[in-house]
Design an enzyme around this catalytic site. Structure first.
Site, PDB file in Angstrom:
ATOM      1  N   ASP A 155      43.852  97.538  36.568  1.00  0.00           N
ATOM      2  CA  ASP A 155      44.730  96.045  35.440  1.00  0.00           C
ATOM      3  C   ASP A 155      44.260  96.912  34.094  1.00  0.00           C
ATOM      4  O   ASP A 155      44.246  97.838  33.558  1.00  0.00           O
ATOM      5  CB  ASP A 155      43.680  95.467  35.807  1.00  0.00           C
ATOM      6  CG  ASP A 155      43.850  94.301  35.061  1.00  0.00           C
ATOM      7  OD1 ASP A 155      45.535  93.668  34.780  1.00  0.00           O
ATOM      8  OD2 ASP A 155      42.984  93.369  33.850  1.00  0.00           O
ATOM      9  N   SER A 156      45.138  96.446  33.063  1.00  0.00           N
ATOM     10  CA  SER A 156      45.770  96.008  32.136  1.00  0.00           C
ATOM     11  C   SER A 156      44.254  95.992  30.905  1.00  0.00           C
ATOM     12  O   SER A 156      43.905  97.101  30.363  1.00  0.00           O
ATOM     13  CB  SER A 156      46.779  95.855  31.068  1.00  0.00           C
ATOM     14  OG  SER A 156      46.575  93.894  31.456  1.00  0.00           O
ATOM     15  N   TYR A 193      48.718  94.096  27.957  1.00  0.00           N
ATOM     16  CA  TYR A 193      50.426  95.028  27.942  1.00  0.00           C
ATOM     17  C   TYR A 193      51.560  93.437  27.827  1.00  0.00           C
ATOM     18  O   TYR A 193      52.241  93.542  27.670  1.00  0.00           O
ATOM     19  CB  TYR A 193      50.133  95.344  29.832  1.00  0.00           C
ATOM     20  CG  TYR A 193      49.760  96.599  29.706  1.00  0.00           C
ATOM     21  CD1 TYR A 193      48.826  96.879  29.013  1.00  0.00           C
ATOM     22  CD2 TYR A 193      49.825  97.161  31.485  1.00  0.00           C
ATOM     23  CE1 TYR A 193      48.721  98.107  29.507  1.00  0.00           C
ATOM     24  CE2 TYR A 193      49.593  97.663  31.497  1.00  0.00           C
ATOM     25  CZ  TYR A 193      48.585  98.737  30.564  1.00  0.00           C
ATOM     26  OH  TYR A 193      47.995 100.445  31.528  1.00  0.00           O
ATOM     27  N   GLY A 194      50.740  92.523  27.737  1.00  0.00           N
ATOM     28  CA  GLY A 194      51.437  91.204  27.641  1.00  0.00           C
ATOM     29  C   GLY A 194      53.034  91.399  26.557  1.00  0.00           C
ATOM     30  O   GLY A 194      54.189  90.275  26.619  1.00  0.00           O
ATOM     31  N   CYS A 250      47.384  94.303  37.505  1.00  0.00           N
ATOM     32  CA  CYS A 250      47.579  93.235  36.606  1.00  0.00           C
ATOM     33  C   CYS A 250      49.100  92.851  37.438  1.00  0.00           C
ATOM     34  O   CYS A 250      50.575  93.314  37.345  1.00  0.00           O
ATOM     35  CB  CYS A 250      48.322  94.107  35.593  1.00  0.00           C
ATOM     36  SG  CYS A 250      48.555  94.122  33.798  1.00  0.00           S
ATOM     37  N   ASN A 251      49.770  91.569  36.502  1.00  0.00           N
ATOM     38  CA  ASN A 251      50.971  89.992  36.722  1.00  0.00           C
ATOM     39  C   ASN A 251      51.796  91.673  36.535  1.00  0.00           C
ATOM     40  O   ASN A 251      53.642  91.928  36.105  1.00  0.00           O
ATOM     41  CB  ASN A 251      50.779  89.332  36.688  1.00  0.00           C
ATOM     42  CG  ASN A 251      50.568  88.628  37.736  1.00  0.00           C
ATOM     43  OD1 ASN A 251      50.921  88.168  38.190  1.00  0.00           O
ATOM     44  ND2 ASN A 251      48.540  88.574  37.478  1.00  0.00           N
ATOM     45  N   THR A 252      51.790  91.725  34.904  1.00  0.00           N
ATOM     46  CA  THR A 252      52.934  92.576  33.592  1.00  0.00           C
ATOM     47  C   THR A 252      52.742  94.066  34.030  1.00  0.00           C
ATOM     48  O   THR A 252      54.375  93.763  33.857  1.00  0.00           O
ATOM     49  CB  THR A 252      52.456  91.860  32.487  1.00  0.00           C
ATOM     50  OG1 THR A 252      51.154  91.168  32.027  1.00  0.00           O
ATOM     51  CG2 THR A 252      53.104  92.574  31.253  1.00  0.00           C
ATOM     52  N   GLU A 269      40.365  87.277  25.816  1.00  0.00           N
ATOM     53  CA  GLU A 269      39.516  88.434  25.826  1.00  0.00           C
ATOM     54  C   GLU A 269      38.317  87.732  24.897  1.00  0.00           C
ATOM     55  O   GLU A 269      37.434  88.860  24.938  1.00  0.00           O
ATOM     56  CB  GLU A 269      40.105  89.019  25.652  1.00  0.00           C
ATOM     57  CG  GLU A 269      41.120  89.973  26.437  1.00  0.00           C
ATOM     58  CD  GLU A 269      40.569  91.126  27.329  1.00  0.00           C
ATOM     59  OE1 GLU A 269      39.854  91.824  27.032  1.00  0.00           O
ATOM     60  OE2 GLU A 269      41.371  90.789  28.860  1.00  0.00           O
ATOM     61  N   CYS A 307      48.663  85.469  36.534  1.00  0.00           N
ATOM     62  CA  CYS A 307      48.877  86.129  35.208  1.00  0.00           C
ATOM     63  C   CYS A 307      47.169  86.726  35.496  1.00  0.00           C
ATOM     64  O   CYS A 307      46.205  85.721  35.679  1.00  0.00           O
ATOM     65  CB  CYS A 307      48.133  86.234  33.381  1.00  0.00           C
ATOM     66  SG  CYS A 307      47.309  86.556  33.115  1.00  0.00           S
ATOM     67  N   THR A 308      46.100  88.033  35.340  1.00  0.00           N
ATOM     68  CA  THR A 308      45.029  87.753  36.029  1.00  0.00           C
ATOM     69  C   THR A 308      44.150  87.391  35.666  1.00  0.00           C
ATOM     70  O   THR A 308      42.457  86.795  36.064  1.00  0.00           O
ATOM     71  CB  THR A 308      44.868  89.710  35.763  1.00  0.00           C
ATOM     72  OG1 THR A 308      44.953  89.902  34.914  1.00  0.00           O
ATOM     73  CG2 THR A 308      45.528  90.399  37.058  1.00  0.00           C
ATOM     74  N   HIS A 309      44.402  86.608  34.061  1.00  0.00           N
ATOM     75  CA  HIS A 309      43.164  86.073  33.668  1.00  0.00           C
ATOM     76  C   HIS A 309      43.421  84.724  33.596  1.00  0.00           C
ATOM     77  O   HIS A 309      42.106  84.062  33.620  1.00  0.00           O
ATOM     78  CB  HIS A 309      43.380  85.795  32.341  1.00  0.00           C
ATOM     79  CG  HIS A 309      42.959  87.930  31.113  1.00  0.00           C
ATOM     80  ND1 HIS A 309      44.002  88.808  31.773  1.00  0.00           N
ATOM     81  CD2 HIS A 309      42.248  87.958  30.538  1.00  0.00           C
ATOM     82  CE1 HIS A 309      42.858  89.561  31.036  1.00  0.00           C
ATOM     83  NE2 HIS A 309      42.012  89.407  30.558  1.00  0.00           N
TER      84      HIS A 309
END
Ligand code: DGL
Length: 270
Positions: free
Chosen positions: A7-8, A39-40, A70-72, A162, A194-196
């Site tokens: 992941d980022s 990364y987005g 990570c989706n990005t 974050e 998105c992971t978040h």
């Protein structure tokens, strides 16, 4: 028999948590590129180079199979990696395909021709880079016809999460959902790409209202990984040890990760 999770940064811990619960005997090595997150807001070449570096590090840990949580990275780099970079004996999988298979009610790994599906109006919430890549629409078009996708780049949400600023994150979610609904008033389904976003899933659900089916990745990715490993047990690599690696400051990342997962997590320098 280790598997790598890339992941980022910290968001991929939502996926790690789900795969650990689904596959308790598999040691997972987690790599968070915290030094370069988010990364987005990066361009595709940059995301490709950073993702390849992280995946190589996971191969060095004996993880022949790496999941890009990570989706990005899945959106902006995975196709190029698979077409130009991943060697024969290694595999890198992303998080879009399991999601789209669930949305289009396909069995995992069903690659038959695209067909009409029940859902016609889909809202996609993701980072600006994921939305710009149009990877979701591309993968969907391989599997379904006649689905209208409206994508909302959710600037600021990852940073607010974050920073631990839940109130700001939820306010941003409400405003992004409102903005999407102005363009697509009645989505039948919403994808949290998105992971978040699973960490603010309640805010998405509340803003979208009760009629919208919300697709969140961690559980779907865990099921599809379990299915993949049952079909391809040889992809369990030679690694034996679960680890948490970061390109960021291990102290700081460990303390945030411990808050995220509500259990002690110790990151080491990658
Ligand atoms: N992990 C990224 C994703 O799933 C979000 C964070 C970032 O922008 O790096 O899209």
């Amino acid at each position: 028999m280790a598997v790598g999770i890339f992941d980022s940064g910290l968001g991929g811990l939502t996926v790690l948590d789900a795969v650990e619960k689904r596959l308790p005997d598999v040691p997972f090595v987690y790599y968070g590129d915290n030094a370069h997150a988010p990364y987005g807001v990066r361009d595709a070449d940059d995301i490709f180079a950073l993702t390849c570096a992280g995946v190589e590090r996971l191969w060095a840990e004996g993880c022949d199979l790496v999941v890009l949580a990570c989706n990005t990275a899945s959106a902006a780099a995975l196709k190029r990696m698979q077409e130009t970079w991943v060697p024969e004996d290694k595999r890198v999988l992303g998080v879009f395909v399991p999601l789209i298979e669930a949305l289009t009610e396909r069995q995992w790994g069903d690659n038959s021709a695209p067909r009409e599906v029940a859902v016609k109006h889909v809202a996609l919430f993701a980072t600006p880079a994921t939305v710009a890549s149009r990877a979701f629409q591309r993968e969907l078009a391989f599997r379904a016809i006649g689905v209208d996708v409206e994508a909302q780049p959710c600037a600021g949400v990852v940073d607010a999460i974050e920073l631990g600023d839940e109130i700001l994150a939820e306010a941003l979610v409400r405003s992004h959902v409102e903005s999407l609904k102005r363009r697509m008033p009645n989505p039948e389904a919403a994808v949290l790409g998105c992971t978040h976003y699973p960490l603010v899933e309640g805010a998405f659900r509340a803003a979208l209202g009760p009629g919208v089916k919300v697709f969140s990745q961690p559980g779907l990715v865990a099921e599809s990984l379990a299915d993949y490993l049952a079909r391809r047990p040889g992809m369990l690599g030679p690694g034996r040890r679960a680890r948490f690696l970061t390109t960021g400051d291990p102290e700081n990342v460990s303390s945030k990760a411990t808050q995220f997962l509500r259990r002690p997590i110790r990151f080491e320098a990658a």
